[in-house]
Scaffold this active site. Sequence first.
Site, PDB file in Angstrom:
ATOM      1  N   THR A 119       0.844  -1.195   0.000  1.00 58.77           N
ATOM      2  CA  THR A 119       0.000   0.000   0.000  1.00 58.77           C
ATOM      3  C   THR A 119       0.879   1.245   0.000  1.00 58.77           C
ATOM      4  OG1 THR A 119      -1.647  -1.236   1.261  1.00 58.77           O
ATOM      5  CG2 THR A 119      -1.939   1.137   1.130  1.00 58.77           C
ATOM      6  N   GLU A 146      -6.752 -10.354   7.453  1.00 61.87           N
ATOM      7  CA  GLU A 146      -5.754 -11.130   8.183  1.00 61.87           C
ATOM      8  C   GLU A 146      -6.380 -12.430   8.660  1.00 61.87           C
ATOM      9  OE1 GLU A 146      -4.080  -8.741  11.287  1.00 61.87           O
ATOM     10  OE2 GLU A 146      -4.090  -6.991  10.002  1.00 61.87           O
ATOM     11  N   LYS A 204      -7.488   1.668  -3.254  1.00 62.62           N
ATOM     12  CA  LYS A 204      -7.070   0.967  -2.037  1.00 62.62           C
ATOM     13  C   LYS A 204      -7.303   1.814  -0.791  1.00 62.62           C
ATOM     14  CE  LYS A 204      -4.800  -1.818   0.750  1.00 62.62           C
ATOM     15  NZ  LYS A 204      -5.366  -3.091   1.199  1.00 62.62           N
ATOM     16  N   ASN A 208     -10.270   1.090   2.182  1.00 66.21           N
ATOM     17  CA  ASN A 208      -9.941   0.810   3.578  1.00 66.21           C
ATOM     18  C   ASN A 208     -10.448   1.899   4.519  1.00 66.21           C
ATOM     19  OD1 ASN A 208      -8.870  -1.693   3.299  1.00 66.21           O
ATOM     20  ND2 ASN A 208      -6.734  -1.087   3.529  1.00 66.21           N
ATOM     21  N   CYS A 260      -3.551  -2.616   8.260  1.00 63.73           N
ATOM     22  CA  CYS A 260      -3.969  -1.716   7.189  1.00 63.73           C
ATOM     23  C   CYS A 260      -4.720  -0.462   7.624  1.00 63.73           C
ATOM     24  CB  CYS A 260      -4.830  -2.487   6.184  1.00 63.73           C
ATOM     25  SG  CYS A 260      -3.938  -3.810   5.343  1.00 63.73           S
ATOM     26  N   ASP A 264      -3.546   3.315   6.688  1.00 65.51           N
ATOM     27  CA  ASP A 264      -4.169   3.751   5.436  1.00 65.51           C
ATOM     28  C   ASP A 264      -5.041   4.982   5.641  1.00 65.51           C
ATOM     29  OD1 ASP A 264      -2.900   1.550   4.486  1.00 65.51           O
ATOM     30  OD2 ASP A 264      -4.672   0.509   3.761  1.00 65.51           O
TER      31      ASP A 264
END
Length: 395
Positions: A119, A146, A204, A208, A260, A264
């Site tokens: 990312t 995950e 992306k 998120n 993430c 993010d």
Amino acid sequence: MKIAVAGTGYVGLSLAVLLAQRNEVVALDVVQKKVDLINSKKSPIEDKEISEYLSSHELNLRATTEASEAYSGADFVVVCTPTDYDPKKNYFDTSSIEAVLDLVKKHSSEKTTVVIKSTVPVGYTQALREKTGFGKILFSPEFLREGHALYDNLHPSRIVVGFPADDESLLERAKEFASILKDGAIKKDVAVLHPHLTEAEAIKLFANTYLALRVAYFNELDTYALTRSLDASQIIAGVSLDPRIGDFYNNPSFGYGGYCLPKDTKQLRANYSDVPENLISAIVESNRTRKDFIAEKIIERNPKVVGVFRLTMKLNSDNFRASSIQGVMKRIKAKGIEVVVYEPNFIGDNFFNSRVIRDLDEFKRMCDIIISNRFSDELSDVKEKVFTRDIYSRD
């Protein structure tokens, strides 16, 4: 094809296993122990499907610590190295990607195309192409959970492979890589998108951040219910029956965490530095406020010893990184309250100066309150001690 995968975390290893069903795959990692486990057909990370495929499926997969072995003759090099958010620079630390590219330039051939799966900030890949003079770079965001990374690669929600706006010739390579991903998947009826690089990066981060928004929203609903002595489960059930909202991603927690969402959301906020916004910053701040609130609810009970049941972010995960319970733990310790940790996956006797207890019965006896982001049947006999906001006993 020969495909090299740099990095064997959730993204890299799940992708290596997926691609190794029909291609020669060489996974590269700097940790010898992880390499040895993979070559012994054992997974170094907790993921049911990865463990199953490594042990019982025919895979053309090997792991190495040698860049020359991985990159020489590779058709594609897929970069899956970690990019932690650096709060001082207000930017992802992308040095691991650049280190991989340096080695690729040294060991690969003209046929090699690099695909970044890590990312990155919006606009990074195009800037990297211009900075390094290495033009054959694509960006393909991953959408994995995950503990279920290989499952999500086998049953993708969509496949996105971005190509440079200034080089239409790489569209064919983007289509080729998307086809390889699709070939390895069980779910074949999947949407395939080929936006330009920068739009692919934005997909992306915005995806998120929306997921973080849902977590934050239901956590704030739960904060309101707890403060007003209301039953949050009844409110959530009624809200979630609206088909426009849906009964998913609505289980209250101590906050969003993991690999993430924390980084993010912060990176997307940084990308808004010269763009008007209110909502993106509010998501980040809401997560901080939630951890403050949870910690205050524990502190007001005046416990002498608080037990942290598992450092992991959620069930079926071995990831401690940025888990919300750590933020709660630090706030409680700041008030001088002793905190002990039960975490069987942790190697060592102390975690940030808190004792790690490996005997679960001893852990239960010594704690006045046990905080658990997700409830476990292992705590059923001391339920009166447990503080959790887990309503559905699921992630």
